[in-house]
Design a protein around this motif. Structure first.
Motif, PDB file in Angstrom:
ATOM      1  N   SER A  41       0.826  -1.199   0.000  1.00  0.00           N
ATOM      2  CA  SER A  41       0.000   0.000   0.000  1.00  0.00           C
ATOM      3  C   SER A  41       0.868   1.261   0.000  1.00  0.00           C
ATOM      4  O   SER A  41       1.229   1.783   1.060  1.00  0.00           O
ATOM      5  N   PRO A  42       1.191   1.782  -1.194  1.00  0.00           N
ATOM      6  CA  PRO A  42       1.998   2.997  -1.287  1.00  0.00           C
ATOM      7  C   PRO A  42       1.117   4.245  -1.111  1.00  0.00           C
ATOM      8  O   PRO A  42      -0.119   4.151  -1.132  1.00  0.00           O
ATOM      9  N   PRO A  43       1.728   5.415  -0.974  1.00  0.00           N
ATOM     10  CA  PRO A  43       0.942   6.649  -0.978  1.00  0.00           C
ATOM     11  C   PRO A  43       0.134   6.769  -2.283  1.00  0.00           C
ATOM     12  O   PRO A  43       0.533   6.229  -3.324  1.00  0.00           O
ATOM     13  N   ALA A  44      -0.977   7.491  -2.207  1.00  0.00           N
ATOM     14  CA  ALA A  44      -1.906   7.576  -3.345  1.00  0.00           C
ATOM     15  C   ALA A  44      -1.222   8.025  -4.631  1.00  0.00           C
ATOM     16  O   ALA A  44      -1.547   7.542  -5.726  1.00  0.00           O
ATOM     17  N   LEU A  45      -0.278   8.938  -4.506  1.00  0.00           N
ATOM     18  CA  LEU A  45       0.398   9.479  -5.683  1.00  0.00           C
ATOM     19  C   LEU A  45       1.122   8.401  -6.477  1.00  0.00           C
ATOM     20  O   LEU A  45       1.338   8.548  -7.684  1.00  0.00           O
ATOM     21  N   TYR A  46       1.484   7.296  -5.804  1.00  0.00           N
ATOM     22  CA  TYR A  46       2.293   6.260  -6.449  1.00  0.00           C
ATOM     23  C   TYR A  46       1.524   4.949  -6.670  1.00  0.00           C
ATOM     24  O   TYR A  46       2.133   3.920  -6.971  1.00  0.00           O
ATOM     25  N   LEU A  47       0.204   4.986  -6.540  1.00  0.00           N
ATOM     26  CA  LEU A  47      -0.585   3.773  -6.729  1.00  0.00           C
ATOM     27  C   LEU A  47      -0.448   3.220  -8.144  1.00  0.00           C
ATOM     28  O   LEU A  47      -0.209   2.023  -8.335  1.00  0.00           O
ATOM     29  N   THR A  48      -0.611   4.070  -9.154  1.00  0.00           N
ATOM     30  CA  THR A  48      -0.552   3.570 -10.531  1.00  0.00           C
ATOM     31  C   THR A  48       0.858   3.128 -10.901  1.00  0.00           C
ATOM     32  O   THR A  48       1.026   2.141 -11.620  1.00  0.00           O
ATOM     33  N   LEU A  49       1.874   3.842 -10.408  1.00  0.00           N
ATOM     34  CA  LEU A  49       3.255   3.404 -10.636  1.00  0.00           C
ATOM     35  C   LEU A  49       3.464   2.018 -10.042  1.00  0.00           C
ATOM     36  O   LEU A  49       4.009   1.114 -10.708  1.00  0.00           O
ATOM     37  N   GLN A  63      -4.452   3.643   0.610  1.00  0.00           N
ATOM     38  CA  GLN A  63      -4.424   3.835   2.063  1.00  0.00           C
ATOM     39  C   GLN A  63      -5.695   4.489   2.587  1.00  0.00           C
ATOM     40  O   GLN A  63      -5.857   4.657   3.797  1.00  0.00           O
ATOM     41  N   ASN A  64      -6.600   4.828   1.678  1.00  0.00           N
ATOM     42  CA  ASN A  64      -7.830   5.499   2.076  1.00  0.00           C
ATOM     43  C   ASN A  64      -8.775   5.519   0.888  1.00  0.00           C
ATOM     44  O   ASN A  64      -8.352   5.372  -0.260  1.00  0.00           O
ATOM     45  N   VAL A  65     -10.052   5.689   1.156  1.00  0.00           N
ATOM     46  CA  VAL A  65     -11.048   5.891   0.110  1.00  0.00           C
ATOM     47  C   VAL A  65     -12.207   6.654   0.748  1.00  0.00           C
ATOM     48  O   VAL A  65     -12.404   6.603   1.965  1.00  0.00           O
ATOM     49  N   PHE A  66     -12.973   7.382  -0.086  1.00  0.00           N
ATOM     50  CA  PHE A  66     -14.104   8.145   0.443  1.00  0.00           C
ATOM     51  C   PHE A  66     -15.361   7.291   0.414  1.00  0.00           C
ATOM     52  O   PHE A  66     -15.430   6.286  -0.305  1.00  0.00           O
ATOM     53  N   ASP A  67     -16.357   7.694   1.180  1.00  0.00           N
ATOM     54  CA  ASP A  67     -17.591   6.895   1.262  1.00  0.00           C
ATOM     55  C   ASP A  67     -18.666   7.358   0.289  1.00  0.00           C
ATOM     56  O   ASP A  67     -19.797   6.875   0.349  1.00  0.00           O
ATOM     57  N   LYS A  68     -18.313   8.276  -0.614  1.00  0.00           N
ATOM     58  CA  LYS A  68     -19.286   8.788  -1.586  1.00  0.00           C
ATOM     59  C   LYS A  68     -18.773   8.532  -3.002  1.00  0.00           C
ATOM     60  O   LYS A  68     -17.574   8.394  -3.214  1.00  0.00           O
ATOM     61  N   PRO A  69     -19.704   8.499  -3.980  1.00  0.00           N
ATOM     62  CA  PRO A  69     -19.280   8.368  -5.381  1.00  0.00           C
ATOM     63  C   PRO A  69     -18.550   9.630  -5.847  1.00  0.00           C
ATOM     64  O   PRO A  69     -18.470  10.630  -5.117  1.00  0.00           O
ATOM     65  N   ASN A  70     -18.029   9.582  -7.077  1.00  0.00           N
ATOM     66  CA  ASN A  70     -17.345  10.748  -7.653  1.00  0.00           C
ATOM     67  C   ASN A  70     -18.181  12.006  -7.467  1.00  0.00           C
ATOM     68  O   ASN A  70     -19.410  11.983  -7.615  1.00  0.00           O
ATOM     69  N   GLY A  71     -17.522  13.109  -7.159  1.00  0.00           N
ATOM     70  CA  GLY A  71     -18.257  14.360  -6.964  1.00  0.00           C
ATOM     71  C   GLY A  71     -17.367  15.430  -6.389  1.00  0.00           C
ATOM     72  O   GLY A  71     -16.138  15.363  -6.469  1.00  0.00           O
ATOM     73  N   ALA A  72     -17.990  16.439  -5.792  1.00  0.00           N
ATOM     74  CA  ALA A  72     -17.277  17.617  -5.308  1.00  0.00           C
ATOM     75  C   ALA A  72     -16.718  17.359  -3.904  1.00  0.00           C
ATOM     76  O   ALA A  72     -17.216  17.880  -2.901  1.00  0.00           O
ATOM     77  N   PHE A  73     -15.665  16.532  -3.843  1.00  0.00           N
ATOM     78  CA  PHE A  73     -15.034  16.179  -2.576  1.00  0.00           C
ATOM     79  C   PHE A  73     -13.525  16.336  -2.740  1.00  0.00           C
ATOM     80  O   PHE A  73     -12.798  15.367  -3.001  1.00  0.00           O
ATOM     81  N   THR A  74     -13.068  17.567  -2.609  1.00  0.00           N
ATOM     82  CA  THR A  74     -11.668  17.902  -2.881  1.00  0.00           C
ATOM     83  C   THR A  74     -10.711  17.066  -2.034  1.00  0.00           C
ATOM     84  O   THR A  74     -10.867  16.951  -0.825  1.00  0.00           O
ATOM     85  N   GLY A  75      -9.732  16.498  -2.709  1.00  0.00           N
ATOM     86  CA  GLY A  75      -8.695  15.757  -2.018  1.00  0.00           C
ATOM     87  C   GLY A  75      -9.001  14.305  -1.763  1.00  0.00           C
ATOM     88  O   GLY A  75      -8.128  13.570  -1.281  1.00  0.00           O
ATOM     89  N   GLU A  76     -10.205  13.858  -2.092  1.00  0.00           N
ATOM     90  CA  GLU A  76     -10.573  12.472  -1.823  1.00  0.00           C
ATOM     91  C   GLU A  76     -10.422  11.598  -3.067  1.00  0.00           C
ATOM     92  O   GLU A  76     -10.261  12.098  -4.180  1.00  0.00           O
ATOM     93  N   ILE A  77     -10.489  10.280  -2.869  1.00  0.00           N
ATOM     94  CA  ILE A  77     -10.420   9.302  -3.951  1.00  0.00           C
ATOM     95  C   ILE A  77     -11.631   8.391  -3.828  1.00  0.00           C
ATOM     96  O   ILE A  77     -11.970   7.937  -2.728  1.00  0.00           O
TER      97      ILE A  77
END
Length: 249
Positions: A41-49, A63-77
């Protein structure tokens, strides 16, 4: 069927392109226990690498995920974004998120449900602080954290969850729960699975230990009947991570 040994490597907020590339290349070339499931589990910036470099036999977790679908949630995945980039695991509920970032049991449970509903597998972290351990509240704390998730997940969905017991007082401190302490809590978690979820969950859900796991202590811990593997922090950044993956060989 015995539960498959599981070893997760949580890089936390560590690594740059070169060091993460070196870590993954080392794992790719190492002789790993063929019976162990390995997820890093690398930092988010390096997940695809990481996903592009790692052998397919090695899983990759956010290392984390948000509980909502895509939308206006700055900084979340979102779950969808992780799935879209072939990331099929996520670490949820780590003590650093619970304690430092004040994530509640209920928020963590909602994130877990969103992840599982969306097709991700979850490393679900639970554990007590030193104060709670000294007050003999360990089982109460981990049960409370598990009960929050049980309210959100169906009985069948626990098949997508690996429970990581991580005593907060042992994370990054060099302190480690004794073999007996770890087994005691793992056995209590397994009992909870049988009483609160199902006999299938009690038999099949993997419960792993985290908290200053190293190549020096992993083999003894791995012999315990209810310790199904490890979630490794700092040691996952070092070549010795291979020794922890191979703790049962």
């Amino acid at each position: 069927m015995p539960r498959q040994f599981f070893v997760g490597g949580n890089f936390k907020m560590n690594g740059v392109v070169k060091s993460i590339t070196d870590i993954v290349n080392n794992l790719n070339s190492a002789k790993l226990d063929s019976n162990a499931e390995v997820v890093i589990s690398p930092p988010a910036l390096y997940l695809t690498l990481t996903r592009s470099l790692a052998d397919k036999k090695i899983g990759v977790a956010a290392q984390n995920v948000f509980d909502k679908p895509n939308g206006a949630f700055t900084g979340e995945i979102s779950v969808e974004q992780l799935k879209d980039t072939d990331i099929n695991w996520v670490v949820i509920g780590h003590s650093e998120r619970r304690v430092i970032l004040k994530e509640s049991d209920e928020f963590i449970a909602r994130k877990t449900k969103a992840a599982v509903d969306g097709g991700l597998s979850v490393i679900f972290c639970i554990g007590e602080t030193l104060e709670e351990r000294e007050a003999n509240k360990t089982i109460d704390v981990v049960t409370r954290q598990l009960n929050a998730a049980a309210k959100e997940l169906s009985k069948e969905q626990w098949a997508k969850v690996v429970i990581a017991y991580e005593p907060v007082w042992a994370i990054g401190t060099g302190k480690v729960a004794t073999t007996e302490q770890a087994q005691e809590v793992h056995a209590a978690i397994r009992k909870w699975l049988g009483e609160s979820i199902s006999s299938e969950a009690q038999e099949n859900v993997r419960v792993i230990y985290g908290g200053s796991v190293s190549e020096k202590n992993c083999r003894e811990l791995a012999t315990q009947p209810d310790v199904d593997g490890f979630l490794v922090g700092g040691a996952s950044l070092k070549p010795a991570f291979v020794d922890i993956v191979n703790a049962r060989i």
